[in-house]
Design a protein around this motif. Structure first.
Motif, mmCIF file in Angstrom:
data_model
loop_
_atom_site.group_PDB
_atom_site.id
_atom_site.type_symbol
_atom_site.label_atom_id
_atom_site.label_comp_id
_atom_site.label_asym_id
_atom_site.label_seq_id
_atom_site.Cartn_x
_atom_site.Cartn_y
_atom_site.Cartn_z
ATOM 1 N N GLY A 92 0.660 -1.294 -0.061
ATOM 2 C CA GLY A 92 -0.168 -0.075 0.081
ATOM 3 C C GLY A 92 0.833 1.199 -0.027
ATOM 4 N N ASN A 93 0.358 2.295 -0.395
ATOM 5 C CA ASN A 93 1.129 3.570 -0.604
ATOM 6 C C ASN A 93 0.717 4.359 0.231
ATOM 7 N N LEU A 94 1.830 4.791 1.308
ATOM 8 C CA LEU A 94 1.389 5.713 2.449
ATOM 9 C C LEU A 94 0.868 7.005 2.269
ATOM 10 N N GLN A 95 1.517 7.517 1.111
ATOM 11 C CA GLN A 95 1.187 8.959 0.673
ATOM 12 C C GLN A 95 -0.306 9.214 -0.053
ATOM 13 N N ASN A 96 -0.857 8.058 -0.657
ATOM 14 C CA ASN A 96 -1.969 7.994 -1.249
ATOM 15 C C ASN A 96 -2.981 6.888 -0.728
ATOM 16 N N ASP A 97 -4.095 7.298 -0.352
ATOM 17 C CA ASP A 97 -4.874 6.136 0.158
ATOM 18 C C ASP A 97 -5.813 5.335 -0.685
ATOM 19 N N SER A 98 -5.436 5.666 -1.972
ATOM 20 C CA SER A 98 -6.092 4.664 -2.903
ATOM 21 C C SER A 98 -4.985 4.144 -4.077
ATOM 22 N N GLN A 99 -3.763 4.059 -3.461
ATOM 23 C CA GLN A 99 -2.876 3.583 -4.420
ATOM 24 C C GLN A 99 -2.036 2.223 -3.879
ATOM 25 N N VAL A 100 -1.823 1.096 -4.529
ATOM 26 C CA VAL A 100 -0.707 0.119 -4.316
ATOM 27 C C VAL A 100 0.385 -0.061 -5.373
ATOM 28 N N THR A 101 1.567 -0.117 -4.815
ATOM 29 C CA THR A 101 2.458 -0.425 -5.871
ATOM 30 C C THR A 101 2.771 -1.989 -5.780
ATOM 31 N N VAL A 102 2.839 -2.528 -7.043
ATOM 32 C CA VAL A 102 3.300 -3.966 -7.227
ATOM 33 C C VAL A 102 4.595 -4.117 -7.681
ATOM 34 N N SER A 103 5.324 -5.125 -6.996
ATOM 35 C CA SER A 103 6.597 -5.279 -7.378
ATOM 36 C C SER A 103 6.628 -6.605 -8.002
ATOM 37 N N VAL A 104 7.124 -6.657 -9.199
ATOM 38 C CA VAL A 104 7.316 -7.963 -9.942
ATOM 39 C C VAL A 104 8.562 -8.464 -10.425
ATOM 40 N N ILE A 105 9.096 -9.463 -9.966
ATOM 41 C CA ILE A 105 10.162 -9.967 -10.322
ATOM 42 C C ILE A 105 10.184 -10.748 -11.618
ATOM 43 N N PHE A 106 11.187 -10.238 -12.397
ATOM 44 C CA PHE A 106 10.958 -11.061 -13.891
ATOM 45 C C PHE A 106 12.096 -11.867 -13.795
ATOM 46 N N GLU A 107 12.283 -13.409 -14.089
ATOM 47 C CA GLU A 107 13.205 -13.965 -14.194
ATOM 48 C C GLU A 107 13.256 -14.870 -15.525
ATOM 49 N N ASN A 108 14.481 -14.778 -16.312
ATOM 50 C CA ASN A 108 14.556 -15.417 -17.657
ATOM 51 C C ASN A 108 15.004 -16.823 -17.341
ATOM 52 N N LYS A 109 14.203 -17.746 -17.541
ATOM 53 C CA LYS A 109 14.666 -19.092 -17.183
ATOM 54 C C LYS A 109 15.060 -19.839 -18.521
ATOM 55 N N SER A 110 15.004 -19.011 -19.536
ATOM 56 C CA SER A 110 15.191 -20.031 -20.679
ATOM 57 C C SER A 110 16.765 -19.403 -21.246
ATOM 58 N N THR A 111 17.156 -20.118 -22.235
ATOM 59 C CA THR A 111 18.761 -19.753 -22.645
ATOM 60 C C THR A 111 18.620 -18.808 -23.905
ATOM 61 N N SER A 112 17.398 -18.088 -23.839
ATOM 62 C CA SER A 112 17.151 -17.047 -24.946
ATOM 63 C C SER A 112 17.359 -15.745 -24.287
ATOM 64 N N PHE A 113 17.745 -14.819 -25.168
ATOM 65 C CA PHE A 113 17.325 -13.373 -24.714
ATOM 66 C C PHE A 113 16.174 -12.841 -24.836
ATOM 67 N N LEU A 114 15.603 -12.184 -23.878
ATOM 68 C CA LEU A 114 14.141 -11.706 -23.701
ATOM 69 C C LEU A 114 14.304 -10.193 -23.820
ATOM 70 N N LYS A 115 13.531 -9.759 -24.628
ATOM 71 C CA LYS A 115 13.382 -8.090 -24.808
ATOM 72 C C LYS A 115 12.103 -7.668 -25.347
ATOM 73 N N SER A 116 11.832 -6.364 -25.449
ATOM 74 C CA SER A 116 10.601 -5.788 -25.487
ATOM 75 C C SER A 116 9.282 -6.230 -24.764
ATOM 76 N N MET A 117 9.555 -6.364 -23.312
ATOM 77 C CA MET A 117 8.621 -6.853 -22.645
ATOM 78 C C MET A 117 7.417 -5.788 -22.275
ATOM 79 N N GLU A 118 6.268 -6.406 -22.404
ATOM 80 C CA GLU A 118 5.149 -5.239 -22.318
ATOM 81 C C GLU A 118 4.311 -6.001 -21.353
#
Lengths: 1132, 162
Positions: A906-932
């Motif tokens: 939850g965001n302390l400064q704003n009573d109607s916002q939450v921040t989501v932290s996402v970990i991206f882990e590349n488990k393949s042997t290929s290069f990943l780009k242009s993620m959206e």
């Protein structure tokens, strides 16, 4: 002897080893054969030596030569010698050689039994392994019988390495010695739950293979496999299980329903985050087909192929959905890859409807013209015929068009399938009465142009169509307009160059034609013309009388005599036509190919009983031919048997006639001339819509069938207009009257009325035919032997033969194979084993610590294995697709990318916002780009996007990911209400760049390129994520509780075993609370939501339970929070 | 044709060079030598005739050929119609990986000169046409362990005898 050994080792330095041999062969490219024969001579010398190392070396070289195509069967005995070597190295070479060149016919193979048994029980697991591997290649029924028990014992070996091999080889043993299946099955079943994943997978493999062949015997295992499917992490195993269920579900329909969920879960598990799975409803099929379309449009040929393959699976259940992609599939016919073209053809077969048949066939005809290579062209040809003739010509609305197609196909040069076209022509002409007139005119044209078709009789299968043409013109000659001309065409000298069987049909049918012309001339009183035609026959027939083909010659000379006789009568002015025509009277009806088989044996008839007294024993077997009954029958219908007197013959003839008269399947030869030549109601009553043929046939430069396509389009259009008109008129009238019989077709299908009211004569079947199709089953199926009831308890006699020591007991009763003796001799063995196992157990404990580490390693390896599926996550999906009646969404590929939300804050400064932290882990042997990253906003929860972007835009992830790297990104969401948990669906799209030299297959390389992929996920906003850990003093806490405007709720969770301290820590960590005060096993806790709700808790721990009383300014929030807490606590 | 008896999942595996030279053959169905030769010749011809950019699958008789070219070598498996094509490609790829791990940057020559090793690795991976070891690590470990037993012999064969 000693000298020989020494000599051997001195010689050895002059010996070639394998590398020398290979090098030598490469250096002697010019005279390879000579060099090798020289080498073989050397090898023969080496094999004569006593030194086992030298022998092994020689055998190794032989194995190489075997691969080059040289026969080494002569060295079989030497190979066995090397197999028996005590050193593993030699043994291994021996077994390799054996597995490459031994087969069931190898006579020395029986000498190996004891050696193999010795190796199987060797203390060295690799000896055992090599023996099992070798055996899997050359096991014979004898070996299987003798060794089945040994191998079965090995299934319980302490080493998983041996267990898994033993389990796998059991399948081969079952095939060779089916009696072993029942005794071995319980143990095999046990192995499904083996602690070692390799062994487990082997057991699954074997049972799946068994079950695929005889599924009903394995239905009882379904629950076990069910469990495995939900617990196994091994993809290879999962795929096998899915395959197995594929075999089981047709037998137990309830299974299919039950499977949907685990299958869905299964896919979910691999996609890590939840993804919607579309099953069952029609929209999803559309979606699925659309995804497949993307696959088929892909530049990757493999995907294209598999897409088409999957499409054909869907076609079976949802033909409509696939039909709308006709364009794409027709496009695939242009693909340069033949495999893909053939797949597309396969699909087209199932896609045709009345509506599109002509169009599809037209496209195919174009491809026939373009096709390079006769194999593909022949394939096209057969497919066209298959497509048109399927389900009894169901889709053909215009048979004139079809005949034209067949005629056009005769222009194909060098096809092998002339007989196919011919068979179709015959079938259509015979069975579609209305088309006969047209067929006859076309066939007459073919006969007239026979010189074009038969220009190159050598290797030209197309001339077969002349067979059909001649027969049709002859048989239905009454429809022929210019019979004279056709007869003339059939009498041309060129005809004698045709194959004999075709000439024979020519000869026979020219008489039918002749008879018809004769009748016509006689009726119209043209005596001269009648005599002329007879003269023509007499002039031309001798060329056939001279034929080298017996059939042609016989028929021709017979007919020539007949016609000469007719000529005599004609000269005497005796009307003769009626009698000649009577020769061919009677209608021929098609008989179903299986008709004879379907006739039930009449009661009281024993086909195995002797008709005559059996011949005396003194007669030798070969003197009486086996087919005596058959032969006899043929003979007596053809020519007289001299030993039977006339009276007997007459009697028999009478009896036969009677029998034939009573037999509805006998095509009667008893003349009933009126029936045929008076107006046959069968033909005449069928109304034929006349198409003015004279116009379209003369349009130059356009294939005839195309003209029909055009005509047909016009006709359909017209019909539609008329119908529409009628509909308007009839709207008020009764409905349904106008509808045609077939309700299965959709309206658009139904709209198309056939050009002719076609009466397709079905093939005749005996009245009391048995409907079953059981006779279709292949009786030679090797798997039939394995169709064994596995649930019946084992009988003693079924126990596997055990090799026994020749002990005293045995000697006492040497000839009795009593199971009692077997049991007794078995007992000491068991004890021994137990003892051994105890010893092993001791050692095991020491290994245990090591094992834990190994297991961890193993898990890692499994994980790695999983990722080797990266590209091919589709495997599982395609697997499911094949299996499920309602295929699932194809986007559910395995993750290349691991997505983890580790925190929603939850965001302390704003009573109607939450921040989501996402970990991206590349488990393949290929290069990943242009993620959206994009989510589907809900009314309550919305992702904050950069200004100016729409709700459909994703947010670019601000980094790229090299293989194995992980990184974190944050996304902010706004929400209105926080009293309930929320779930948002989202998609992450990204580009996979396949790097040139991955970690694996460095030297052999990999394909370069990049692909678009996406990963579906769900974001879970729990109520706890809206709480912010806020410290609170006990006095403030007490005040809050006293204030009284708080709602109250409580929960209780049983079966808590962790310490209170631990428990509090959990609540603090997972639910964002802080401890206010703690007294013994009681604590008060506090937290605050981002919107300022106070949450107070009183946590009390009992013996095994925990109770939580909560107070909060919002009751919904409280109950949701407590529910979440309950879930956390129940996991403790 | 190819008789359908004693079948496993994979009917046979063939390795051959771009020139059509057979480098390895493993049959999981018992067939007479003559038949094997005929089939091999036919299949090598079919596959070599195919364009580089075509799919990896060919319908052949009642079987399906799944093949992939790695550098100068073709790896080809024959499977039954209802078996999974992609999985088979994965099997092929896994075998290449195993070879790669064992030889270290494997190339065609490694397989030619150590053809028996290539067989041993295959035997650790596939047995009777079924994948027996799904873990790369275990397969390689089994190979190395059995090679330890071999060491003495390698020495024996490579050491000059005088």
């Amino acid at each position: 002897m000693a000298l020989k050994m020494v000599k051997g080792s001195i010689d050895r330095m002059f010996d070639k080893n394998l590398q020398d041999l290979v090098r030598g062969i490469r250096n002697h490219k010019e005279d390879e054969a000579k060099y090798i024969s020289q080498c073989i001579d050397e090898i023969k010398q080496e094999l004569k030596q006593d030194n086992i190392a030298v022998k092994a070396n020689a055998v190794c070289k032989l194995t190489y030569l075997q691969m080059l195509g040289y026969d080494i069967s002569w060295a079989a005995f030497n190979i066995i010698e090397v197999m028996s070597a005590s050193k593993f190295t030699f043994k291994r070479i021996g077994y390799l050689a054996a597995s490459q060149c031994f087969h069931e016919g190898t006579d020395v193979i029986m000498l190996t039994t004891n050696q193999i048994r010795k190796d199987l029980s060797s203390p060295n697991q690799y000896d055992t392994g090599v023996a099992l591997t070798g055996l899997s290649c050359f096991v014979t029924p004898d070996l299987a019988r003798d060794l089945a028990n040994d191998i079965m014992t090995l299934m319980s070996h302490t080493k998983p390495y041996i267990r898994k091999k033993a389990v796998l080889i059991m399948y081969k043993v079952f095939l060779k010695y089916p009696e072993s299946l029942r005794p071995a099955f319980p143990r095999l079943k046990e192995k499904l739950e083996d602690p070692d994943p390799g062994v487990q997978s082997a057991a699954v493999n074997v049972i799946c293979e068994l079950a695929r062949r005889n599924p009903k015997n394995y239905l009882s295992l379904a629950p076990l496999f069910f469990k495995l499917m939900t617990s196994s992490t091994n993809n290879w195993v999962l795929i096998k299980i899915i395959k197995l269920f594929g075999a089981l579900t047709p037998l137990e329909p309830r299974l299919g329903k039950k499977l949907i969920e685990p299958l869905t879960n299964l896919i979910h598990r691999y996609v890590t985050t939840n993804t919607a799975l579309f099953i069952q409803h029609c929209a999803s099929i559309q979606l699925c087909v659309q995804k497949l379309r993307i696959l088929i449009e892909d530049s990757d040929q493999n995907l294209k192929y598999l897409g088409l393959l999957a499409m054909s699976k869907i076609l079976k259940t949802h033909p409509k959905s696939v039909q709308s992609h006709k364009d794409l599939i027709l496009q695939c016919l242009d693909d340069k890859d033949e495999s893909i073209r053939l797949r597309a053809l396969d699909l087209l077969y199932g896609m045709v409807s009345k509506k599109n048949l002509m169009e599809i066939v037209k496209k195919l005809m174009i491809h026939v013209d373009k096709a390079e290579g006769t194999t593909y062209r022949d394939e096209l040809l057969t497919k066209i015929i298959d497509i048109c003739s399927q389900s009894n010509y169901q889709y053909i609305t215009n048979f004139e068009w079809y005949i034209s197609i067949l005629v056009e196909l005769t222009r194909l040069e060098g096809t092998r399938h002339g007989h196919l076209i011919a068979a179709q022509m015959l079938d259509v002409a015979i069975r579609v009465k209305a088309i006969r007139k047209f067929a006859v005119s076309q066939m007459a044209m073919l006969l007239d142009n026979a010189h074009l078709i038969a220009s190159n009789t050598q290797r030209n299968g197309i001339c077969e169509v002349l067979y059909a043409a001649a027969w049709i013109c002859g048989e239905f000659s009454e429809h022929l307009e210019e019979a004279n001309q056709t007869l003339e065409a059939m009498l041309r000298p060129k005809v004698t160059t045709l194959p004999g069987h075709i000439q024979a049909v020519y000869v026979q049918n020219m008489v039918k034609l002749y008879a018809s012309i004769l009748q016509q001339k006689e009726q119209s009183g043209e005596k001269e013309a009648a005599q002329e035609i007879t003269q023509l026959m007499i002039e031309r027939l001798p060329q056939f009388v001279q034929s080298a083909d017996l059939e042609v010659q016989e028929r021709a000379s017979c007919i020539l005599q007949l016609i000469k006789y007719i000529q005599k009568l004609q000269i005497k002015e005796v009307p003769v036509a009626e009698e000649v025509i009577a020769l061919f009277a009677g209608e021929l009806n098609p008989v179903a190919p299986k008709a004879q088989k379907k006739v039930p044996v009449p009661e009281g008839l024993d086909l195995d009983a002797w008709i005559n007294e059996p011949p005396s024993d003194s007669e030798s077997e070969d003197e009486k031919p086996k087919t005596i009954f058959h032969d006899e029958e043929q003979r007596h219908s053809r020519h007289k048997q001299p030993e039977i007197d006339e009276e007997e013959l007459a009697r028999r003839r009478e009896a036969r006639k009677q029998e034939q008269a009573n037999n509805p399947f006998y095509i009667k030869s008893s003349p009933s001339p009126q029936k045929r030549y008076q107006d046959t109601p069968g033909v005449e009553h069928i109304p034929v819509v006349q198409i003015d043929l004279s116009v379209p046939l003369k349009v130059p430069g356009m294939p005839m069938s195309d003209q029909y396509v055009k005509l047909e389009e016009e006709r359909r259009h017209k019909q539609k207009l008329e119908k529409d008109k009628k509909k308007k008129k009839q709207k008020k009238e009764k409905r349904g009257k106008h509808h045609r019989h077939n309700s299965l077709h959709t309206e658009s299908e139904e709209d198309i009325a056939p050009a002719h009211h076609v009466d397709i004569i079905t093939e005749e079947m005996p009245e009391n035919a048995l409907p079953s199709d059981e006779d279709d089953k292949d009786s030679n199926d090797p798997y039939k032997a394995l169709d064994i009831d596995l649930d019946k308890p084992l009988a003693d006699s079924e126990k596997l033969p055990v090799q026994r020591h020749r002990n005293a007991e045995d000697l006492k009763s040497p000839d009795s194979e009593a199971p009692l003796a077997e049991k007794k001799s078995k007992k000491p063995k068991k004890k021994e084993k137990k003892h051994k196992e105890k010893e092993r157990d001791k050692g095991k404990k020491k290994e245990k610590e090591k094992k834990v580490v190994e297991e961890e390693e193993e898990k890692k390896v499994i994980l790695q294995d999983m990722h080797s599926f990266r590209k091919s996550g589709r495997i599982l999906v395609l697997c499911c697709l094949r299996f499920l009646k309602h295929p699932c969404d194809l986007s559910l590929f395995f993750p290349l990318l691991h997505l983890q939300t580790y925190d929603i804050q939850g965001n302390l400064q704003n009573d109607s916002q939450v921040t989501v932290s996402v970990i991206f882990e590349n488990k393949s042997t290929s290069f990943l780009k242009s993620m959206e990253l994009n989510v589907l906003d809900s009314l309550n929860t919305k992702m904050i996007r950069p200004e100016g972007s729409s709700v459909h835009d994703g947010i670019p992830v601000p980094f790229q990911l090299p293989p194995g790297i992980s990184n974190e990104a944050q996304f902010v969401f706004t929400l209105q209400s926080i009293v309930m948990a929320q779930k948002l669906k989202g998609t992450l799209s990204f580009i996979v760049k396949v790097s040139g030299g991955g970690t694996s297959s460095c030297c052999l390389g990999n394909d370069e390129g990049s692909t678009h992929e996406k990963l579906d996920f769900k974001l879970h906003f729990s109520c706890a994520s809206y709480l912010i850990t806020t410290p609170c003093y006990s006095d403030a806490f007490a005040k809050l509780l006293e204030s009284g405007d708080l709602h109250m709720s409580s929960i209780k969770v049983d079966g808590i075993s962790i310490s209170f301290q631990h428990l509090l820590a959990k609540i603090c960590f997972h639910h964002h609370f802080s401890v206010v005060e703690r007294v013994d096993s009681c604590a008060s806790m506090y937290s605050r939501s981002i919107q300022g709700h106070h949450v107070c808790l009183l946590v009390k721990k009992g013996e095994n339970s925990v109770s939580v009383d909560g107070k909060c300014s919002d009751s919904t929030l409280l109950s949701n929070l407590l529910d979440e807490m309950k879930e956390t606590l129940s996991k403790c | 044709g190819c008789p359908r008896q004693q079948t496993g999942k994979i009917h046979f595996i063939l390795l051959f060079s771009r020139q059509g030279k057979l480098r390895l053959q493993k049959w999981y169905t018992t067939l007479p030598e003559k038949e094997k030769k005929k089939i091999t010749r036919e299949i090598v011809q079919i596959i070599l005739a195919r364009n580089q950019k075509t799919s990896s699958f060919v319908d052949w008789k009642d079987l399906k050929l799944v093949y992939k070219r790695y550098a100068s070598l073709y790896f080809c498996c024959a499977i039954e119609d209802q078996d999974n094509e992609l999985l088979t490609l994965e099997v092929v790829h896994r075998y290449v990986e195993l070879l790669d791990r064992y030889f270290g940057n494997v190339c065609e020559l490694d397989i030619i000169f150590n053809f028996e090793k290539a067989y041993f690795i295959l035997d650790e991976f596939i047995m009777g046409g079924e994948v027996q070891e799904t873990s790369k690590k275990s397969a390689v470990k089994a190979m190395e362990d059995s090679d330890m037993l071999q060491e003495t012999v390698e020495e024996y064969m490579n050491k000059p005898a005088f």
